[in-house]
Design a protein around this motif. Structure first.
Motif, PDB file in Angstrom:
ATOM      1  N   ALA A 170      24.394 -15.617  27.008  1.00  0.00           N
ATOM      2  CA  ALA A 170      25.648 -15.216  26.387  1.00  0.00           C
ATOM      3  C   ALA A 170      25.325 -14.286  25.234  1.00  0.00           C
ATOM      4  O   ALA A 170      24.243 -14.350  24.652  1.00  0.00           O
ATOM      5  N   ALA A 171      26.265 -13.421  24.898  1.00  0.00           N
ATOM      6  CA  ALA A 171      26.084 -12.480  23.796  1.00  0.00           C
ATOM      7  C   ALA A 171      27.099 -12.792  22.701  1.00  0.00           C
ATOM      8  O   ALA A 171      28.300 -12.889  22.959  1.00  0.00           O
ATOM      9  N   PHE A 172      26.596 -12.964  21.486  1.00  0.00           N
ATOM     10  CA  PHE A 172      27.425 -13.266  20.320  1.00  0.00           C
ATOM     11  C   PHE A 172      27.715 -11.952  19.596  1.00  0.00           C
ATOM     12  O   PHE A 172      26.794 -11.274  19.140  1.00  0.00           O
ATOM     13  N   MET A 173      28.999 -11.595  19.503  1.00  0.00           N
ATOM     14  CA  MET A 173      29.347 -10.328  18.846  1.00  0.00           C
ATOM     15  C   MET A 173      30.604 -10.509  18.004  1.00  0.00           C
ATOM     16  O   MET A 173      31.647 -10.926  18.508  1.00  0.00           O
ATOM     17  N   PHE A 229      30.801 -13.581  23.628  1.00  0.00           N
ATOM     18  CA  PHE A 229      31.434 -14.604  22.793  1.00  0.00           C
ATOM     19  C   PHE A 229      31.842 -13.969  21.469  1.00  0.00           C
ATOM     20  O   PHE A 229      31.004 -13.376  20.777  1.00  0.00           O
ATOM     21  N   ILE A 230      33.142 -14.104  21.114  1.00  0.00           N
ATOM     22  CA  ILE A 230      33.649 -13.535  19.865  1.00  0.00           C
ATOM     23  C   ILE A 230      34.053 -14.674  18.923  1.00  0.00           C
ATOM     24  O   ILE A 230      34.996 -15.418  19.217  1.00  0.00           O
ATOM     25  N   PRO A 231      33.358 -14.853  17.786  1.00  0.00           N
ATOM     26  CA  PRO A 231      33.768 -15.876  16.817  1.00  0.00           C
ATOM     27  C   PRO A 231      34.982 -15.398  16.029  1.00  0.00           C
ATOM     28  O   PRO A 231      35.463 -14.273  16.215  1.00  0.00           O
ATOM     29  N   TYR A 259      33.670   0.650  20.682  1.00  0.00           N
ATOM     30  CA  TYR A 259      32.580  -0.158  20.126  1.00  0.00           C
ATOM     31  C   TYR A 259      32.349  -1.398  20.975  1.00  0.00           C
ATOM     32  O   TYR A 259      31.213  -1.768  21.272  1.00  0.00           O
ATOM     33  N   TYR A 260      33.439  -2.055  21.368  1.00  0.00           N
ATOM     34  CA  TYR A 260      33.348  -3.302  22.128  1.00  0.00           C
ATOM     35  C   TYR A 260      33.164  -3.053  23.623  1.00  0.00           C
ATOM     36  O   TYR A 260      32.398  -3.755  24.283  1.00  0.00           O
TER      37      TYR A 260
END
Length: 453
Positions: A11-14, A55-57, A38-39
């Motif tokens: 997973a990628a945290f961005m 994954f977007i916090p 950008y996204y």
């Protein structure tokens, strides 16, 4: 080299905003975090590399945890700004066809009906790729933006979250899988006998239902959680499909993994149906020595106040109440327990002062993932083989180049070893993760109430 052939999940945290405390200062960082491109450009990179999900916090306030002021956070870009993650993952889902899209919504300052509708809608529109990261919120500043003087105590937050999850999953189940008939000839759109109000009444929440969105492709969008406190672990073991965690050592990761899997089994769940993804922040270079030097360059960008602002934001505690050149005291934090335990573990092992912890925290690299692609792949396999992880949440030190480097260097190495997919084998996020689709009524097996309403 480890020889495990267990499939690794990625997973990628961005952030929906600048990355980390100093990632935005990196000369290779894209400053365009207020633009859609950008996204979407990062999402295309991740999908080409066959990542499971992005994954977007989120947080619902500009942090005020350091010195009672938002000035440090604004000055250093620590935890702010944050865009609304739902539009961000919606844009990402529109330019991808397989990548899972997960965003954060708070049980403390949202309504179950709104959350259930948003994620069910996104699950339909993305073809079954949506996920919800469940948080109870962790800053007093968030409470103060929603009419409360301070964050409720952890037990109270989890009691509300318990009701919230039951209400949301019951709303997702308020339509049957075959409720939509859409028979033009007869004029019958839906089978009303298979659609039900939920009539949920709890101590904190009440929801009538039914939901205005039919049951989604995944049954339930994937539920993600990151609780590290005893309450959080138990909550995650019953409700979560994916658990995101943070550890400063392999040993603490192994302990967490074993504890959560045991709790899941105790609650009657198949432990393999929960995927645990520790955070890693890889630093890639041809050799370990070059990677360490690359990281030192990154560390020199960190102002100690910026790191302390980020740490205070995560643990919801004003560290300026103590001597910054003294040791970290034992404190009862109401913020993110996982981050606090990681910091305590580091402080006890190294003897760092609070100020030094700020510098470290601003550029920390979880998991000691520094070196060549082969060295990092070795480390990833070691963690999986040791029973510390089912996969990893990859955090980019700067966006987009750190994600691109991982995709171009580490992913092919993992594929060569046979521990990461070369092509997607399904279409939904649950299929990527090897998770079964919940049957209607699955909430009864997860809720503390057992459905007694």
């Amino acid at each position: 080299m480890p020889t495990s052939k267990k499939r690794i999940h990625l997973a990628a945290f961005m952030n929906a905003g600048p990355m980390g405390t100093v990632g935005w200062r990196h000369p290779e960082a894209d400053p365009g975090f207020l633009t859609a491109e950008y996204y979407t450009s990062v999402a295309r990179t991740l999908e080409a590399a066959k990542f499971d999900l992005v994954f977007i916090p989120d947080s619902l306030a500009v942090p005020r945890s350091l010195g009672g002021s938002f000035a440090p956070a604004v000055t250093h870009g620590a935890g702010t700004p944050r865009l609304d993650p739902i539009p961000v993952i919606s844009i990402i889902s529109a330019v991808t066809s397989r990548l899972g899209v997960v965003s954060t919504s708070s049980t403390g300052y949202s309504a179950p009906y709104s959350v259930a509708r948003s994620y069910a809608t996104l699950d339909h529109l993305s073809g079954g790729r949506a996920g919800w990261n469940v948080v109870t919120s962790f800053q007093d500043a968030e409470a103060q933006n929603y009419g409360q003087p301070a964050l409720p105590a952890r037990p109270e937050r989890y009691a509300r979250a318990e009701e919230f999850l039951e209400a949301v999953t019951r709303l997702w189940d308020s339509w049957g899988d075959d409720s939509v008939i859409a028979d033009r000839a007869s004029g019958v759109f839906g089978d009303a006998e298979t659609v039900h109000a939920i009539d949920f009444v709890g101590r904190h929440l009440s929801v009538q239902g039914p939901l205005g969105v039919p049951r989604s492709p995944q049954g339930y969008p994937v539920i993600v959680q990151a609780g590290a406190s005893p309450e959080g672990r138990d909550f995650a073991a019953r409700w979560s499909d994916v658990i995101f965690c943070s550890h400063d050592s392999l040993e603490s990761a192994v302990e967490f993994y074993a504890d959560v899997k045991r709790r899941a089994a105790d609650h009657g769940r198949d432990p393999d149906q929960i995927k645990i993804l520790p955070a890693i922040a890889p630093i890639l270079a041809p050799s370990r020595a070059e990677a360490e030097e690359k990281h030192r360059v990154f560390e020199r960008l960190v102002d100690p106040v910026a790191g302390l602002s980020r740490l205070a934001y995560h643990i919801n505690f004003d560290l300026t109440a103590y001597d910054l050149d003294g040791p970290l005291p034992d404190i009862d934090v109401q913020g993110v327990q996982g981050h606090y335990r990681e910091v305590v573990e580091r402080a006890r092992r190294t003897g760092m002062t609070i100020r030094q912890l700020g510098s470290w925290y601003g550029a920390r690299t979880e998991g000691d993932m520094l070196g060549s692609a082969a060295e990092v792949a070795d480390r990833l396999e070691l963690w999986v083989e040791a029973g510390a992880a089912d996969g990893f949440m990859v955090i980019a030190t700067q966006v987009p180049t750190a994600f691109a480097e991982f995709a171009e260097q580490v992913v092919p190495e993992l594929q060569r070893r046979g521990v990461f997919r070369e092509e997607y084998e399904g279409t939904t996020l649950r299929e990527h993760l090897g998770l079964r689709r919940p049957e209607r009524g699955e909430w009864r097996n997860r809720a503390r109430s057992g459905g007694a309403r």
